[in-house]
Design a protein around this motif. Structure first.
Motif, PDB file in Angstrom:
ATOM      1  N   UNK A 167      -6.066 -11.820   4.887  1.00 41.52           N
ATOM      2  CA  UNK A 167      -5.471 -10.915   3.894  1.00 41.52           C
ATOM      3  C   UNK A 167      -4.222 -11.551   3.286  1.00 41.52           C
ATOM      4  N   UNK A 204       0.801  -1.236   0.000  1.00 41.55           N
ATOM      5  CA  UNK A 204       0.000   0.000   0.000  1.00 41.55           C
ATOM      6  C   UNK A 204       0.826   1.275   0.000  1.00 41.55           C
ATOM      7  N   UNK A 259      -1.238  -4.175  -5.293  1.00 36.83           N
ATOM      8  CA  UNK A 259      -1.269  -3.066  -4.324  1.00 36.83           C
ATOM      9  C   UNK A 259      -2.265  -3.334  -3.195  1.00 36.83           C
ATOM     10  N   UNK A 260      -2.587  -4.613  -2.970  1.00 34.87           N
ATOM     11  CA  UNK A 260      -3.514  -4.910  -1.877  1.00 34.87           C
ATOM     12  C   UNK A 260      -2.758  -5.086  -0.564  1.00 34.87           C
ATOM     13  N   UNK A 261      -3.525  -5.117   0.530  1.00 32.74           N
ATOM     14  CA  UNK A 261      -2.922  -5.032   1.857  1.00 32.74           C
ATOM     15  C   UNK A 261      -2.391  -6.374   2.345  1.00 32.74           C
ATOM     16  N   UNK A 317      -3.295  -8.397  -7.365  1.00 31.89           N
ATOM     17  CA  UNK A 317      -3.340  -7.872  -5.995  1.00 31.89           C
ATOM     18  C   UNK A 317      -2.070  -7.102  -5.636  1.00 31.89           C
TER      19      UNK A 317
END
Lengths: 165, 675, 188, 321
Positions: D212, D155, D194-196, D192
């Protein structure tokens, strides 16, 4: 005159298409604001010659407000960009004359922004009230700095205008 | 000079008389202001009785100037001007003081209000004495009209004018007229097919004796003024001799080069290098696309030329120019669709089965690349579920803050067509449903009954990253269902993005060309948002359709017709009065520095080489006064807003500090008085 | 639990706005749900951020500050960059956490305690101290969860990725002076 | 090229391999780093939850120290540090009262920071922009050919893009992708990216965090990535150290090594794994790295001509930039 009972006299130049209509709207909406600003209607903020401002101050106004359409929304397409340039130039002149910059204000107000104009007027009135009356350094003619500034005015002004929009 | 000024203070019922001591203002003006012959206050100055009072005084008292302190000049300046002119007093010898909008309605304290009113009256009295008689100039109106843009708005405007018997030049950038509407399949809420209602109008334009269609052409330059604009149009080389071409289409058939059609088929379909955007195109002549034509690439081929029965192909053709003179201009330049790749989290361009609204229109359209079959990118598979995403680039400060106005209804339309043609489950993800015209809400109700799913929540992301069982191989739409307050993931086969309507990429330059200003968002600015929606600040130039802001077909048609009506009015009158509030240059004072020359966005100022001075064309001047303020030699003066008049008003407004003689205790007399 | 008629709008809303840089945009919330839809841990939240904002508007102070939502914020900033009104949502979450801590209005202690243990080490050494955290925090919080966390810690130590001694900066006194002043300036 | 350098706490502990590999390649790439003298923790994502002013002051101290020592550009390899430093500089400028009170606090330590006097940059940005893809691929002696790499940004390097400073998209960045291509790796279009990673949730609500982490591992696995490349200590820690937990929690058997992009650069430049602290990861990268060097058949990428019966519709064009 003590600050407490000092009521500044402010001259406002409002463009016919946005700001003057904003004043109309403030009225129609019955928004109460300070009575100190007295408004002159011009077709465009671009009409306001910096010498108008100096003249107003020399006649005894304690402040001057310029108001026009937002940049990019000028009814004459781009003239208010010229106003921006002139205003910069004007501030420079005022500094040379030893006048507080807060005594002049450039305010964008579209025809729909009556509230904005009203609050801008109140802000400015408070500001100028704090500054107190404008004490002209007697006769400018004696003041060299002032003289130079005034002589320089037209040419600087011209320069300011020559920059393409 | 001694003028006899009549001062009239309006009560406006209690609107002014309540907060302002009107009698006192009148008394004060009479006693203190130079030149005031008489000062009266009256209940309603704008009433016929009020006007008669003024007229009587002009007759009996021989007034030479009139000041009315009442409401804003934007309301009643015209009223009092004409009242005076009826008595032979030039309308520009009157002045208003806005003591209602600027005093009585906005001031708490009665004393302060009365004081301010006095000062404003003083300003008007001083100013009016320096005002001079002005005569508006009268110019004839050329009955020919230019319509820019051949979309539905432009078509409507042209037909209205042509049917009324006036000649119209229609300029269209693309090879055919029709605009976006020609790309659509059905139209909401009635669902009648776009082509069925549009093509007849298109051919009317093509065949109309009063319409000269300049397609595949663009306006190069505009000069002149209302009544007489000189317009130069560039007809782009078609490489087809229009007079010879019968539109048989053999050239298209024989052309060996097939390319993706980025314009009409929005990249979904193919066309030839020589093409006609669509079968019912008007005019019927095709265009050879120089960029992709094999002959222009390699110097050989000319298949089209070989087969053309009428020798209408001309590879040597070049751009040609047409010069027109018209009295009025209607701009109907339309909109562009938002570039959906700007929002990567919606997957357009990366996920094959994410489509835009315009692409979906082509998919539904029987004349489209799939003959109207709604299928996935593979061209064969029918989607079993479709997600429609609203507000893509609209109502979003990161892109366009405004609402695009048509998306909610197209969502409903798409929903209906998709369910009808494929039986798919259709989900609409909306922020607010806005079906706000006649029979639109009813259409919404119909779709609810037809079983379309509505989820209130702006979509967060569209992904192919499966997380839960049942998501594999699907496109997953993730959003908060705000009516439940929970995150939801809806797996679908196809996603349709309702991209925003945005101003044409070149709207700003176009605006400058025609002297039309645009707002911050880029849409053209109308003269008044409510009361003058199709006129612009430039007399004789009108706007219609989506170039003024997002709107649907009915609204575009309405504006097209409205603009045409305005133009007919101008033509019927035959002449137009040009406001005398213009700037003029005093040759003797002009140093020829030319600073003013490039200040004017309307090109009203030209430099006279022979005399070495600048000159202002009164007909082009809009009276903004910027050049007046800029002239270092004070050689330019702005009629009705001269320095003297403005200084005088200023002195009046500052009466309480200056006193009656105009001299101020604070400074020596006018330091910067113009020489 | 306050009754609806007890809710005092404005007061609470303004407090939240005051305490957040750029918070004034909160009043422009469209209730579109982009934040709630984007939130990675949204599924575990009592209320989606959007709902929380509506509650703030309604002046539901206690419910808002008791909500676990801010404590489940992973500060990924998705909501903030996607918000069509450019509301600084992540910063608003920080604000709500601070308010909740000060008014002792949180039901699950873990998150606040983790933050304070972390901050505790930072304030005493000037650097964070992972081993210290692992021991102090985890020993006091549901040891059950550490099934496997223990071995993991050991492996980290073995791989030379967790030092057993804290790293202390020279200017600790200077840092404390700064932080104390900061706190007094904020009135805490 | 000289830069101010702010390693941050992680690089002295859990992310030592990041620090070691960065130092190892810096010279080769012509980068010189001056570490900020006596820097302190940036507060991660915790301090802000307790005290606002103190949190900004905590970070402000680092900015002040860096600026004081004449630095102009401050490089942070840790995404959280990068964000905090950048955010504080930006907010102090944008929100005047905040800037004022922060400096009042700093004054208590005899410090002052003039917002805007430092440019805070992430290590990736420096390597991509100042060194450049070409210069890097020129130094490649051991191309990562045949290695399927999932570039993972997380992120805080891309979000939020304060005053549009970075040229990267907040949703779909590509610098790391292109960098890995420059090293010869086969880059997967990782949805994904830029996913957490779960952030501090591993400490607060493990179940949340594990979910996650699982999403990332599962998606990377679906894309048959040999390993996942990251540029953030927190991401590396969560995906690497907690991978076994996640497997236990969900009964999965992910075995995905997580390396830092600096380690990949080092490998491609021919450095020995040991010099790059490869081997200190919990999920061993050894097997994945065996692929390196083996030349795979390059796919025939020439655009096949459109067949007559091909009904498929063309894909939309994505304009660059």
């Amino acid at each position: 005159m003590t600050e407490s009972d000092f009521e500044p006299k402010i001259v406002g130049f409002l463009c016919n298409w946005c700001s003057y209509r904003a004043a109309d709207l403030a009225g129609t909406a019955r928004m109460k604001y300070e009575p100190n600003v007295r408004i002159i209607r011009v077709m465009c903020s671009g009409r306001v010659d910096p010498t108008f401002v100096l003249k107003a101050l020399s006649l005894g106004a304690d402040g001057v407000m310029l108001a026009g359409c937002h940049p990019g929304e000028c009814h004459y397409i781009e003239q208010n960009y010229k106003t921006i340039r002139r205003f910069k130039m004007l501030k420079h002149t005022l500094r040379a004359l030893g006048i507080e910059e807060e005594r002049v204000r450039l305010q964008w107000a579209s025809a729909g922004e009556g509230a904005l104009l009203a609050s801008a007027i109140n802000e400015m009135v408070d500001q100028v009230r704090k500054l107190g009356p404008l004490h002209w350094s007697g006769n400018w003619m004696d003041d060299e700095g002032a003289q130079e500034a005034i002589q320089a005015l037209p040419s600087e002004h011209a320069e300011a205008m020559e920059v393409p929009a | 000079m001694t003028e006899k000024v009549g001062v009239y203070i309006c009560h406006c019922g209690t609107n002014i008389a309540g907060p302002v001591d009107v009698a006192e203002v009148a008394r004060w003006a009479k006693e203190n202001l130079k030149g005031v012959a008489l000062a009266r206050d009256y209940r309603f100055m704008c009433s016929s009785l009020g006007q008669e009072i003024i007229q009587e005084d002009i007759k009996n008292e021989g007034l030479t100037r009139v000041v009315v302190a009442a409401c804003s000049p934007h309301l009643h300046e015209k009223t009092f001007r004409s009242a005076c002119s009826k008595m032979g007093l030039n309308p520009y010898l009157t002045q208003m003081a806005s003591i209602r909008e600027q005093v009585s309605w906005v001031t708490e304290d009665r004393a302060a209000a009365t004081e301010k009113a006095k000062m404003m009256v003083a300003g008007a009295v001083r100013r009016v004495q320096l005002q001079v008689e002005l005569q508006p100039t009268e110019v004839p109106v050329n009955p020919n009209t230019l319509v820019v843009g051949g979309g539905i708005a432009g078509i409507q405007a042209s037909l209205e004018l042509a049917d009324a018997g006036y000649h119209v030049f229609m300029v269209e950038r693309e090879p055919s007229i029709g605009g976006h509407m020609a790309q659509f399949d059905k139209t909401f809420p009635t669902l009648d097919c776009a082509a069925c209602i549009l093509t007849p109008k298109m051919s009317d334009v093509g065949l109309h004796e009063n319409i000269e269609l300049l397609s595949y052409a663009e306006v190069e330059s505009v000069s002149g003024y209302v009544g007489s604009f000189d317009v130069r149009v560039r007809k782009k080389a078609r490489y087809i001799i229009e007079d010879a071409c019968t539109g048989c289409g053999i050239c298209i058939e024989k052309c060996p080069k097939k390319v993706v059609d980025e314009v009409f088929e929005v990249g979904l379909g193919y066309r030839k290098a020589v093409y006609r955007p669509f079968p019912q195109a008007v005019p019927k002549f095709p265009v050879i696309d120089k960029e992709t034509c094999i002959y222009f690439e390699r110097g050989t081929c000319k298949a089209c030329e070989k087969f053309c029965p009428t020798e209408a192909i001309d590879f040597e053709q070049t751009d040609s120019y047409v010069d027109l003179n018209v009295g009025n201009i209607i701009m109907a330049t339309g909109y562009d669709l938002f570039d959906c790749t700007k929002i990567p989290q919606y997957g357009y361009g990366r996920l094959a089965n994410v489509f835009t609204n315009l692409e979906f229109e082509r998919l539904c359209n029987a004349a489209g690349p799939t003959e109207g079959r709604i299928v996935l990118r593979d061209g064969v598979t029918e989607p079993k579920s479709i997600g429609i995403i609203h507000c893509v680039g609209s109502r979003d400060k990161n892109y366009h803050p405004y609402c695009s106005a048509v998306c909610c209804m197209s969502a409903l339309k798409f929903g209906h067509l998709a369910m009808e043609k494929t039986g798919a489950e259709v989900y609409s993800f909306y922020i607010d449903m806005r079906p706000l015209h006649k029979n639109y809400e009813e259409f919404y109700d119909r779709l609810l009954q037809e079983g379309m799913h509505f989820i209130r929540g702006r979509v967060a992301e569209v992904t192919d990253a499966a997380r839960l069982p049942g998501e594999e191989g699907k496109i997953i739409i993730q959003a908060e269902d705000t009516l439940i307050g929970k995150q939801r993931r809806i797996p679908v086969d196809m996603v349709v993005l309702l991209g925003a309507l945005q101003p044409r990429f070149d709207a700003k330059e176009t605006g400058l060309k025609f002297g039309v200003s645009a707002g911050l968002d880029g849409w053209f600015t109308e003269r008044h948002p409510k009361l003058d929606p199709v006129a612009t600040m430039t007399d004789g130039v009108f706007i219609a359709g989506t170039c003024q802001g997002p709107k649907d077909i009915p609204d575009s048609v309405t504006q097209g017709a409205a603009a045409a009506a305005r133009v007919q009015g101008m033509i019927a009158k035959g002449t137009v009065l040009i406001e005398p509030i213009v700037a003029s240059i005093e040759e003797a004072r002009c140093s020829g520095c030319r600073i003013c020359n490039n200040l004017c966005p309307f090109n009203a100022i030209e430099y006279l080489e022979d005399k070495e001075v600048s000159y202002i064309n009164a007909a082009l001047c809009k009276g903004c006064g910027t050049c007046v303020a800029a002239c270092p030699a004070q050689a330019i003066s702005g009629a009705h807003f001269t320095n003297d008049q403005i200084f005088a008003e200023m002195e009046g407004l500052l009466y309480d500090v200056i006193g009656s003689n105009g001299a101020t205790a604070k400074s020596p007399q006018p330091v910067l008085e113009p020489a | 639990m306050a009754r609806s008629e007890d809710y005092a709008p404005d007061g609470f809303l303004n407090e939240v706005i005051e305490a957040t840089p750029g918070g004034d945009t909160l009043v422009t919330c469209l209730q579109c749900g982009t934040c709630g839809g984007s939130c990675p841990s949204g599924a575990d939240m009592d209320d989606t951020p959007r709902r929380l904002f509506a509650m703030i508007n309604a002046g539901m102070r206690e419910e808002v500050l008791r909500s676990n939502t801010p404590w489940y914020c992973v500060t990924c900033y998705y909501c903030m960059t996607r918000c069509p009104k450019q509301i600084p949502i992540t910063d608003l979450m920080y604000t709500l956490k601070r308010m909740a801590v000060r008014e002792k209005l949180y039901d699950d202690r873990d998150a606040p305690d983790w933050s304070s243990s972390f901050v505790g080490f930072v304030e005493s050494y000037g650097r964070s101290f992972e081993f210290g955290l692992a021991t102090r925090y985890h020993l006091t919080h549901s040891p059950l969860r550490k099934v496997g966390v223990g071995p993991m810690a050991l492996e980290m130590i073995a791989k030379d990725r967790m030092s057993l001694r804290p790293d202390k900066i020279k200017g600790v006194d200077q840092l404390r002076a700064i932080l104390d002043t900061a706190k007094s300036l904020e009135g805490v | 090229m000289r830069y101010g350098y702010y390693p941050g706490c992680s690089l002295t502990n859990a992310a030592r391999p990041y620090e070691i590999s960065t130092r190892a390649i810096a010279g080769e790439l012509g980068l010189a780093f001056d570490e900020v003298e006596d820097w302190n923790c940036c507060g991660a994502t915790e301090y802000m939850s307790l005290n606002k002013t103190a949190a900004y002051a905590l970070i402000g101290r680092n900015l002040a120290l860096a600026a004081q020592s004449g630095m102009r550009e401050l490089v942070a390899p840790c995404s959280a540090c990068y964000l905090n430093l950048r955010k504080t500089d930006h907010y102090m400028k944008k929100y005047k009262p905040l800037g004022k009170v922060t400096n009042q606090a700093l004054a208590a330590g005899g410090l002052h920071y003039e917002p805007g006097s430092l440019v805070v940059r992430h290590l990736l940005d420096v390597i991509v922009k100042d060194v450049g893809y070409d210069a890097i691929s020129a130094k490649v002696t051991r191309p990562l050919t045949g290695l399927r790499v999932a570039p993972y940004y997380g992120c805080l390097i891309v979000r939020p893009d304060f005053n549009g400073g970075s040229s990267e998209d907040t949703e779909y960045p590509t610098h790391l992708d292109h960098l890995m291509e420059a090293l010869g790796a086969e880059v997967v279009d990782f949805p994904l990216k830029t996913h957490c990673c779960g952030g501090h949730m591993t400490q607060i609500s493990a179940d949340t965090a594990y979910e996650l982490i699982r999403r990332l591992l599962q998606n990377a696995a679906e894309y048959q990535a040999d390993l996942l490349v990251t540029l953030c200590p927190m991401c590396q820690l969560n995906l690497d150290a907690y991978q076994s937990q996640v497997n236990r929690h969900f009964g999965t058997d992910f075995n995905l090594p997580i390396l830092y992009f600096t380690q990949m650069i080092g490998l491609a430049m021919g450095l020995e794994p040991k010099e790059l602290a490869i081997g200190q990861e919990i999920v061993s990268a050894a097997s994945a790295l065996r692929k390196i060097g083996t030349v795979e058949e390059i796919e025939e990428t020439a655009q096949a001509r459109r067949k007559r019966d091909d009904k498929s519709l063309p894909m939309p064009r994505i304009r660059e930039g």
